[in-house]
Design a protein around this motif. Sequence first.
Motif, PDB file in Angstrom:
ATOM      1  N   ASN A   1      -3.332   3.982  -1.187  1.00 10.66           N
ATOM      2  CA  ASN A   1      -4.267   3.785  -0.083  1.00 10.66           C
ATOM      3  C   ASN A   1      -4.988   5.107   0.173  1.00 10.66           C
TER       4      ASN A   1
ATOM      5  N   PRO B   1      -7.876  -1.116  -1.717  1.00  2.00           N
ATOM      6  CA  PRO B   1      -6.941  -0.210  -1.021  1.00  2.00           C
ATOM      7  C   PRO B   1      -5.511  -0.717  -1.039  1.00  2.00           C
TER       8      PRO B   1
ATOM      9  N   GLN C   1       0.838  -1.186   0.000  1.00  2.00           N
ATOM     10  CA  GLN C   1       0.000   0.000   0.000  1.00  2.00           C
ATOM     11  C   GLN C   1       0.879   1.244   0.000  1.00  2.00           C
TER      12      GLN C   1
ATOM     13  N   THR D   1       0.583   5.147   0.949  1.00  4.13           N
ATOM     14  CA  THR D   1      -0.268   6.102   1.655  1.00  4.13           C
ATOM     15  C   THR D   1       0.388   7.477   1.619  1.00  4.13           C
TER      16      THR D   1
END
Length: 893
Positions: free
Chosen positions: A458, A453, A270, A272
Amino acid sequence: MAVQVRWTKTAGSASDKFQETSIFNETLRIERIQRVQGGRYYCKAENGVGVPAIKSIRVDVQYLDQPVLTVHQTISDVRGSYYQEKTVFLRCTVNSNPPARFIWKRGNSPIEQSKDNGVDIYEPLYTQGETKVLKLKNLRPQDFANYTCQVSVRNVCDIPDSGVTFQLTNATSPPALRLSVNETLVVNPGDDVTLSCEVTGGEPPPVVSWSRYPNPLPPNAQVRGGSLTMRSVTPRDSGFYNCTAVNNVGNPAKRNVNLIVRVMRNITFQITPDSNKDSETIQMGRDLKLSCHVDALPQDKVNYTWYKNGVSVQPSDSLVLLRSDPDMAPGTSSLEIIDMKFRDQATYSCVAGFLGSAVQELRVDVNITQSSVTPPVLSVPPGGSLVTVPEGSVAELVCLVEGKPRPPVLWSRADKDLPMPSGDWLVETRDGRLRLTNVTRDLSGSYRCQTAPYNGLNIKKREAQVQLNVQFAPLVDPVFQDVRSPSYRPVVLRCAVLKTNPTRLAGATWMLNGALLRSQGVELQDAAELQVDKLGPGNNGTYECRVSNGVGSSSCVFNVSARAYNPEFYYDTPNPIRIQKENRNYTYNLQWTQKEPGAVDRVIGYWITVRQKKQTMLSKQVDVKEPQKGVLLSYTIQDLRIPLSYEVRLIPITMFGQGDAATRIIQYSEPYNYPRPSDRVCGFEDEKLCGFSQDRGDVFDWTRQNALTQNHKRSPNTGPSTDPSGTNEGYYMYIEASRPRELGDKARLLSPLYNVTGVKGKGSTRTAYCVSFYYHMYGKHIGSLNVLFRVKSIATVDTLAWTRTGNQGPSWKQANITINPSGPFQVVFEGVRGNGYEGDIAIDEISVTKGGCKLDNSISNTAVLIGGASVPLPLPLCPLLVVLLSCALLLSR
């Protein structure tokens, strides 16, 4: 207007999921019904007009399990140290419906609480009739014995009685176990694993078993004694393994092992962006977090290593490593880039593995630059928001996704709380295309697609919806209907369309016996009708209405006839026979009612046929007055021969002709009531054994033979050479003592069930019966021959009436026994094998007559008639049957 019918059940649905259909007068079919499916079923019909219609029916499934007898001991000090009192509780538990009746026995004798102050029999609170306790107070020497708990549901659904026996001794003690491994055992895939449980105590010797929760034991598992061995384990073999030792004393001894087979799969990442700035892109001077997760067992033992451009990342002020990220799923490792600089743009690698394990490591690479990471865009292609397909075909739903990296697309049902056709709540597709094969109408509805996600940014997920429209052939009612009518009366046939997609109907076609009658348009209508002006010989038959909507067609089938319905036999006729004493014949009073006599022309008579072994004994027409519904009709059949069985066939007759037939079997079959003394004896000359049967609960069976069919290799110096009359052709029943028989093995032969109709009472006031038979017990290893009478009451009780043990000489001997049963009874002949192979026992020439045994062996001329019958199955029900619940609803349109 379309009608929706739903079946539900109290404490759950009627099947694994709600039955959601729209069939008028729908039937819910339950295959091989189980006890958990008993309860009250409701069918609810609604069409959007007024209040829904609801009907219910209760299904009661009847069963009787094998009882479980457990022993519990209580030792407590009484009056200081003067003595100890030991109390033993024998607890008998059984699951049944209806509640079982219990009887306790010590040895072969029933225990009566009123006659023994040392026992107490009671039912514990809150057991709902499922448990009966026998309390032995302050154990006495005579209390060390064999105890039997016998349970009965009084033969409902032909469920036989059941019992269990426990031997109580002064050494009786609960089981104890010791486990050879730790409670948590972690191994590599491919290893051989052995789990051992050692019994360290318990009397009688405990039985050790292995189980697994929540799945069954693996197919490759081998259990030997207390050891469980698995070769080349795989991750599928992981789970909780339970070792249990049981000897029905106290509580079972248990040990548990949590077996974990190391595994790693499905590594994901992921990206972010700076969540504090609510960012969805990578920007210089902002924070960025890379996360890595792998599905593994054991999860807490996974080691994560991060690399930047192939070099191991060393923690610093700008690069922060999190072993277990609290903001992510458990077992997720993260690398935080603080105040991102141009030097931080690179290829980052996450490697997951177990230290020192042979399990292969997993790796994922993520390229981080401002141009290589862009937010996703999700869209439905033009014309793809509605997908229309016919039932049974393939449907493809498409959601296009763009972005760097491009994330997977997750699909779910949008308008119903239902899983996907695969059974999963979410289905992942790499390219955004969801393919459904063999679609059905219940898959119609909205489907949601959304960005995952993981394996991308994400950030806030992107969503879209696609509507699936499954077209299907019209749903019609009735699918089949039997239509009866008087001759030359008009008949209207109506085929209703309950539901269809598309709603526009193409037309309806009517056929008679496969030939076209007419076609008609039913556009925007909900039914097709056909009127038969006059029902005559030329237009009886099968009418079919075939309705089409362009996707497919469905048919209503009508079997139209002026034939009369079948008669229905009455089986509870008082005094159904009259015996003619001067010969072996009897007459039978046949009774029946006519099913729906007003549905067709008046029934003027019946054609009755009586056959015996395919030979017609009687065939004639019996004239009757106009039958009324529920009113008994009768006819006396004469000159029937004892003990033959007869097939009776009855056909109603109207002006139209013959109607539907009904057939039954009648037989005079009680062997102890033949009119002449010479006819009363059962010599086993017929293979049907005069109604005698083998007990399914014994060790082996009695064998039918004569001197010509006996085994020439039989044991020498044992067994009869002829029957009691001295003829080689005469048959008898015997038990063979040779191998594989062992000392104490029992064979039981059961007589038919005899009904007791005399005055109830005790002892001599009860009706007496004489059991007479010949027996042959010759050989040096002869065991025992016991004769018991088995009384059917609250529970089945066997009472010993006669016994002989050991060699009784080379000739046949006769025995006459008088018994006074308290209810319906059977005579049980029990042969017990002795201590060697020269121990054959034989019986023959058995008679059971009303009245005590006399010198002249005279008998009473009373009889019972048994009619072979087919009886409709009512509710309650036995398990493993098929149950059809029909919900008939009258709806206004």
